[in-house]
Structures are given as structure tokens and as C-alpha cells.
Design a protein around this motif. Structure first.
Motif, short mmCIF file in Angstrom:
data_model
loop_
_atom_site.label_atom_id
_atom_site.label_comp_id
_atom_site.label_asym_id
_atom_site.label_seq_id
_atom_site.Cartn_x
_atom_site.Cartn_y
_atom_site.Cartn_z
N GLY A 119 19.85 21.18 -19.99
CA GLY A 119 18.99 20.95 -21.16
C GLY A 119 18.03 22.08 -21.47
N ARG A 120 18.05 23.15 -20.64
CA ARG A 120 17.18 24.29 -20.95
C ARG A 120 17.93 25.29 -21.83
N LEU A 121 17.16 26.23 -22.38
CA LEU A 121 17.74 27.22 -23.28
C LEU A 121 18.10 28.49 -22.50
N TYR A 122 19.38 28.88 -22.52
CA TYR A 122 19.85 30.05 -21.75
C TYR A 122 20.16 31.21 -22.68
N ALA A 123 19.73 32.41 -22.28
CA ALA A 123 19.89 33.59 -23.14
C ALA A 123 20.77 34.66 -22.50
N ILE A 124 21.61 35.27 -23.33
CA ILE A 124 22.27 36.51 -22.92
C ILE A 124 21.88 37.63 -23.90
N ASN A 125 21.98 38.85 -23.41
CA ASN A 125 21.89 40.02 -24.28
C ASN A 125 23.33 40.35 -24.69
N PRO A 126 23.67 40.20 -25.98
CA PRO A 126 25.06 40.45 -26.36
C PRO A 126 25.45 41.93 -26.32
N GLU A 127 24.47 42.80 -26.16
CA GLU A 127 24.77 44.24 -26.21
C GLU A 127 25.02 44.82 -24.81
N ASN A 128 25.52 46.05 -24.83
CA ASN A 128 25.86 46.75 -23.59
C ASN A 128 25.03 48.02 -23.41
N GLY A 129 24.23 48.36 -24.44
CA GLY A 129 23.45 49.59 -24.39
C GLY A 129 22.19 49.48 -25.23
N PHE A 130 21.46 50.59 -25.29
CA PHE A 130 20.26 50.67 -26.12
C PHE A 130 20.51 51.67 -27.23
N PHE A 131 20.24 51.26 -28.47
CA PHE A 131 20.30 52.17 -29.61
C PHE A 131 18.85 52.32 -30.08
N GLY A 132 18.12 53.19 -29.39
CA GLY A 132 16.67 53.21 -29.57
C GLY A 132 16.18 54.35 -30.44
N VAL A 133 15.00 54.16 -31.04
CA VAL A 133 14.34 55.22 -31.80
C VAL A 133 13.79 56.25 -30.81
N ALA A 134 14.18 57.51 -30.98
CA ALA A 134 13.75 58.55 -30.03
C ALA A 134 12.29 58.98 -30.25
N PRO A 135 11.87 59.37 -31.48
CA PRO A 135 10.50 59.85 -31.65
C PRO A 135 9.47 58.83 -31.13
N GLY A 136 8.52 59.32 -30.38
CA GLY A 136 7.51 58.44 -29.79
C GLY A 136 7.87 57.98 -28.38
N THR A 137 9.13 58.15 -28.00
CA THR A 137 9.53 57.76 -26.63
C THR A 137 9.16 58.89 -25.68
N SER A 138 8.38 58.56 -24.63
CA SER A 138 7.93 59.58 -23.68
C SER A 138 7.67 58.92 -22.33
N TYR A 139 7.39 59.75 -21.31
CA TYR A 139 7.03 59.18 -20.01
C TYR A 139 5.73 58.40 -20.10
N ASN A 140 4.90 58.69 -21.11
CA ASN A 140 3.69 57.91 -21.32
C ASN A 140 3.97 56.54 -21.90
N THR A 141 4.78 56.50 -22.96
CA THR A 141 4.99 55.24 -23.68
C THR A 141 6.08 54.39 -23.03
N ASN A 142 7.11 55.04 -22.46
CA ASN A 142 8.24 54.29 -21.90
C ASN A 142 9.01 55.10 -20.86
N PRO A 143 8.42 55.22 -19.64
CA PRO A 143 9.07 56.03 -18.60
C PRO A 143 10.47 55.52 -18.23
N MET A 144 10.67 54.19 -18.28
CA MET A 144 11.98 53.65 -17.89
C MET A 144 13.06 54.03 -18.91
N ALA A 145 12.68 54.12 -20.18
CA ALA A 145 13.65 54.59 -21.18
C ALA A 145 13.96 56.06 -20.92
N MET A 146 12.94 56.85 -20.65
CA MET A 146 13.17 58.28 -20.39
C MET A 146 14.14 58.47 -19.22
N ASP A 147 13.99 57.65 -18.18
CA ASP A 147 14.89 57.76 -17.03
C ASP A 147 16.30 57.22 -17.33
#
Ligand code: TSX
Ligand code: MN
Length: 595
Positions: A297-325
Motif C-alpha cells: 500500500g505504499r508508493l514505490y518509485a523508480i528512476n526511469p533514466e540511466n544517466g544524467f543530462f545536466g546543465v553544465a554552466p554553474g556546475t562546480s566542485y563548490n555547487t555539486n562535487p558529486m556531479a563533477m566526479d
């Protein structure tokens, strides 16, 4: 052409499309590494892909300057009646639209190869997953689909002879005459671009663009627009939400799904690492959540995607170190700048800007240049599996149980850092009235307030009034097992125009209060807008924020909220009779609480 495909619907569709589009060749994709490498090899030889010296197996692409983003005014929800598409969508009658597009598709793949891309949205075989087949004449689309979806011959096996799939037809709309030299990023002019959805027959037709959501049809077209319409019919949810797992020091897991309009840092939150000791945060997805009610009876979620299609500008070790890695290898970059040492660069990256680079249009760039080096909508395409904080259960077939929904927006004033909805219907009211101030990344003037209900305005494949009703109905079915709903605003500013909240890793302090509310361990006070933390309830340990700033951040000014009412009424009026009675009632109660 000698093509053998077991699935009857697929084999007929391939023949039909080949007859219409008249490609020189047909290639059925199998999703293998060899296929990817071979595709990249061809793109390198033609000079379309630029290899990066500093990142293994990574490549830069430059799009045509006219083909850099989703084209919302060329995006259609083509249902038999206009009312079914609703006030938030463009509509053309399906018979008329198909006539226009069939004309465009006629011979549109001449001189090109037609790729047949079998893909699964969600782990292959998951009860929540769906199969799509994209036919495209763009090799760039093929390599991106390899990363963003699960492209595999196993999908064809799973389909068998009579299994069903969602047909996604795509052409860049640039046939080649015999001997004609190809351009680096062929596409059609804006007035010939169409991103069309036929939700009544689970069908997608895209023409004229090779970029992002216009061309990678598994993402916005299938996983949001078509899936949202399927989800309503079938009793599940397809949402524009990140998914994360937060684990408290006692080891209790909380699963959060959160919806934010663009330019609010959704990918940053999805990969956020807590600043408070003992709390752990893992990423499950950064853009889309598909959710079904499970056997308990609980709500279960999947991520239907296999990757990230992310906006590059603004992404940095300051704002998102895990994305940078995540971006160290096996990445496709689009419309970023190229540095002299063969790496990519974009505005907002860590460190000094390069003294010289090649900009996204292929021209020399220096810090003195008046234009940006990378396009504001430059992107990375990266495998989710490479994210250092990807959750070990991110591909679990049955998904993860959602405890918490968060809505949010970018508001300079009025809206406090966090508050909790009184109940499900009130939470749906918060989602339905969600608004965000426009930034330079949006179209139009900066600082305008835009209603973006559930962050789904550009992505709901049917009448949004019915979508609100679907949310109300899901709440009835979930009963006391429904996720708790919260609203956040990381972007409130002081009267001096400074951000009041540090954001980023410190947002874990807000998530901690939210989890403690769900755990029944934190207090909240009743206010006119919802349940607010007492000032001492948010863990500010180790944070240098003044009590005055905290007060300003949490302040509710009833006059400012009263001033929001006319705009909410105007917004609700656009849905006419389709607006659920429950939301009318919520607005009425809100007005009464403000009196
Ligand atoms: O992504 C953001 N988040 C969520 C992070 C998990 N951003 C970037 C938004 C653009 C995509 C934010 N920007 C957040 C935030 O919580 N908050 C802000 C505003 C802000 C910006 C800078 C500072 C503080 C707040 N600090 C300094 O400049 C030192
Ligand atoms: Mn998105």
C-alpha cells in the motif's frame, strides 16, 4: 533491406517508416559497447565529435546555434479534443498534425542511416518500467540514448512477437541529396520543428531538432508527457522529480521525491552531501520519478533514466562535487567551451577562467570576449552509475518506498525556507500553486513570477486540471500511507538583497527537520500557510547564521500572502470546470486562515 525483427508491430512500423522516410540504410541497435565505439568512430572521422584529452572516452559536440534547447512553442499534445490537452499545452488536431508531419517526413532520411533504438525506461523487466523504440536518423541521438536509457537487444527479446512498446519517431529533418556535403549539426528551421505527442495512442513524432529533450525521446516526451497520460489511465504517477535516500544517524532510511522548476538546482539537491554529522545522502535520480502503489500500500518509485543530462554552466566542485566526479570519463558534452589543453570548460566552473578557449560556436574566446564561452544550456550526458553517491538500490526492480514529497521554487521574498502541508489535499494545493521567479536561464524577463504546478507545466501530457484530480485521487488510494508533503525555498533574500540561507550541503538541515517530522520527533507550529518549524527546531549547529536572519527567513507576512491570492485565483480559473473541488476548497480555507 534485409531486416529481421520478431515483433510484428515493430517490424511493420520499421517498414512503414522506411517507406516514408527513405533512408539509405537501416541499423537495428543492440546497445553494445562495440556499437557505441563504432558510432563515435564515425562521428570523429566526420569531425562532428571532438575527443577530449583530459577525460577518457569523452567527446564534445557543438550544435547549430539555432538548435540549443527544448522548443516549447513547437511542442504539441495532440488529442482528439483541444480541451483534453488543456490550457497549458499547444494543441493541433491529430489528423491535421499528422498530415503536416507526414509531408515533412516524406524522404527526410535520404542519404542517411535510419537507426532503430530499442530501449527500456527503468530497469529492464521491472514491473514499473516501459519499453520504447526510437527511430532516428541522428548518430548523436544514438550515443546519447545509450547513456540516458537502457538500449539493449534484451529489450527486443522481452518484447517477443506481440509485446507492446511506445513508438518514438525522430528525424533531424535534413535529407542529403546525392553527393551533398553534410553540415556538422544538420537540423530544420524553427518553423519546421515539431515535437508532437499523441497520448491517446502512446505515440511520439519529433521532427527538425537534434537537441536534448527534442530528440532524446525517452526523457521528456516518453517518461513525462506520454507516461503522465498513461499513469492517469493506469493509476500510477509519472513526475518531474529527483529521488534521493537520506539515512539518519540511527540508520533509518527516508526516501524523498522532490519537484522543482528549472534553475532551482534539482541535480545539485539530488547529489547533495549533508553538512550535518551522521546523516548520509544517496542519489537515485535527478529528473524523473515513476511511482506505483506496491503490495504493502505504499508508493514505490523508480528512476526511469540511466544517466544524467545536466546543465553544465554553474556546475562546480563548490555547487555539486558529486556531479563533477561523475564527469571524469565516458561523458558526452554539448555546447561547452574547449580549452587549449583539450578539456571542456564552462562559466561557473572552479578555478580561474582559461586565458584562451574555443567557444561553443567554434570561435576563439578570451576573458575579454563579450559572449559566454559555453552556451547557458550546454549539457553533459553521463552514466548515472558513475556518480560516487549513486544509491546501491537505484536499479531495484520494485523501486524505493517514498516517505516525503517536496515542492519548491525560487522566491526572493514571501515564501519561508520550509513548511509542511496540513494534509494531502493541502499538499496538492501547494504543488498546484507552485511558482518560481524567472532567471537568466529561463526565457523572458528576469524576476517574473511563473506558476509551474508540480514543475510539470511543460511536461504534462493531458489537461492539467485532470492531473490535479489524479493527485487528489492518488491521495485517497494511499490513505495514511501517503507520503507527507513539504514546500521549500532556498532562495529568500534579505532586505539588503543577500541570500538568507546558505543552501547546498546545508539544505540537509532542512531535510533533517522534514525527516524528524515524518518520524514524529520534531515540533511544528500552525500558521496560515502550513506547519512551520519552531526557530530552534532546525539544526543550526556549526552554521554561522544570525538569529535575525533566521527570523527573516522563516517570517510569514499575511499581507504579502493575501497579495498572492488574486494570482492564484487567476491561475485556478484557467482550468475551469476541470479544477478539482478539493482545490477550490483548499483556496477557500487558505483565505479564511489569512483573515
Ligand atoms: O542548487 C542550488 N541549491 C540546491 C543545492 C543542493 N543552488 C544553485 C541554483 C542554480 C541552479 C543554490 N543557490 C542554492 C541551493 O540550495 N542556494 C542558492 C543561493 C545561494 C548562492 C550562493 C550562496 C548562498 C546561497 N553562498 C555564497 O555565495 C557564499
Ligand atoms: Mn527536468
Amino acid at each position: 533491406m534485409n531486416i529481421t525483427v520478431k515483433n510484428v508491430k515493430l517490424s511493420n512500423w520499421i517498414k512503414e517508416v522506411a517507406d516514408l522516410c527513405q533512408p539509405d540504410n537501416i541499423h537495428i541497435c543492440n546497445g553494445s559497447r562495440e556499437e557505441y565505439d563504432q558510432m563515435i568512430e564515425t562521428l570523429l572521422k566526420s569531425g562532428i565529435a571532438i575527443p577530449l584529452k583530459t577525460r577518457p572516452n569523452s567527446f564534445l559536440f557543438r550544435s547549430d546555434p539555432s538548435d540549443v534547447a527544448r522548443v516549447e512553442d513547437r511542442t504539441y499534445i495532440s488529442t482528439s479534443s483541444k480541451d483534453e490537452a488543456g490550457p497549458t499545452n499547444n494543441w493541433i488536431d491529430p489528423v491535421e498534425l499528422k498530415k503536416i508531419m507526414l509531408d515533412l517526413y516524406k524522404g527526410c532520411m535520404k542519404g542517411r542511416t535510419m537507426y532503430v533504438i530499442p530501449f527500456s525506461m527503468g530497469p529492464i523487466g521491472s514491473p514499473i518500467a516501459k519499453i520504447g523504440i526510437e527511430i532516428s536518423d541522428s548518430p548523436y541521438v544514438v550515443v546519447n540514448m545509450h547513456i540516458m536509457t537502457r538500449v539493449s537487444s534484451r529489450v527486443l527479446e522481452l518484447l517477443g512477437t506481440d509485446g507492446d512498446f511506445i513508438p518514438c519517431l525522430h528525424s533531424i529533418g535534413a535529407p542529403l541529396a546525392p553527393g551533398q556535403k553534410d553540415s556538422k549539426w544538420p537540423c530544420a528551421p524553427i518553423e519546421k520543428k515539431y515535437i508532437s505527442h499523441f497520448p491517446e495512442e502512446n505515440l511520439i513524432w519529433s521532427y527538425g531538432s537534434g537537441y536534448g529533450g527534442n530528440a532524446l525521446l525517452g526523457k521528456k516526451c516518453l517518461a513525462l508527457r506520454i507516461a503522465s497520460a498513461m499513469a492517469r489511465r493506469e493509476g500510477w504517477m509519472a513526475e518531474h522529480m529527483l529521488i534521493l535516500r537520506l539515512t539518519n544517524p540511527a540508520g533509518r532510511q527516508f526516501h524523498i521525491a522532490a519537484a522543482f522548476p528549472s534553475a532551482c538546482g534539482k541535480t545539485n539537491l539530488a547529489m547533495m552531501q549533508p553538512s550535518i554529522p551522521g546523516w548520509k545522502c544517496e542519489c537515485i535520480g535527478d529528473d524523473i520519478a515513476w511511482m506505483k502503489i506496491g503490495p504493502d500500500g505504499r508508493l514505490y518509485a523508480i528512476n526511469p533514466e540511466n544517466g544524467f543530462f545536466g546543465v553544465a554552466p554553474g556546475t562546480s566542485y563548490n555547487t555539486n562535487p558529486m556531479a563533477m566526479d561523475t564527469l571524469k570519463e565516458n561523458v558526452i558534452f554539448t555546447n561547452c567551451a574547449l580549452t587549449d589543453d583539450g578539456d571542456v570548460w564552462w562559466e561557473g566552473m572552479d578555478g580561474d577562467e582559461p586565458k584562451h578557449a574555443i567557444d561553443w560556436k567554434g570561435r576563439d574566446w578570451t576573458p575579454e570576449s563579450t559572449e559566454e564561452a559555453a552556451h547557458a544550456n550546454a549539457r553533459f550526458t553521463a552514466p548515472a552509475s558513475q556518480c560516487p553517491v549513486i544509491c546501491k538500490d537505484w536499479e531495484k526492480q520494485e523501486g524505493v518506498p517514498i516517505d516525503i514529497f517536496i515542492f519548491g521554487g525560487r522566491r526572493t521574498n514571501v515564501v519561508p525556507l520550509v513548511y509542511e502541508a496540513y494534509n494531502w489535499d493541502h499538499g496538492v494545493f501547494l504543488g498546484a500553486t507552485a511558482a518560481s521567479e524567472t532567471t537568466a536561464a529561463n526565457i523572458g524577463a528576469v524576476g517574473n513570477l511563473r506558476r509551474d504546478p508540480f514543475a510539470m507545466k511543460p511536461f504534462c501530457g493531458y489537461n492539467m486540471g485532470d492531473y490535479f484530480r489524479h493527485w487528489i485521487e492518488m491521495g485517497k488510494r494511499l490513505g495514511n500511507k501517503a507520503p507527507k508533503i513539504f514546500y521549500v525555498n532556498w532562495f529568500r533574500k534579505s532586505s539588503e538583497g543577500k541570500f538568507l540561507w546558505p543552501g547546498f550541503s546545508d539544505n540537509s538541515r532542512v531535510l533533517k527537520w522534514i525527516c524528524e517530522r515524518v518520524d514524529g520527533k520534531a515540533n511544528a507550529k500552525k500558521t496560515s500557510i502550513g506547519l512551520l518549524p519552531d526557530e530552534k527546531n532546525i539544526d543550526l549547529n556549526g552554521l554561522n547564521i544570525s538569529p535575525e536572519n533566521m527570523k527573516e527567513l522563516m517570517n510569514i507576512n499575511p499581507d504579502e500572502w493575501k497579495a498572492e491570492i488574486p494570482d492564484i485565483e487567476k491561475h485556478f480559473a484557467t482550468f475551469g470546470k476541470r479544477l478539482p473541488e478539493e482545490l477550490r476548497e483548499q483556496l477557500k480555507e487558505f483565505k479564511e486562515r489569512l483573515r
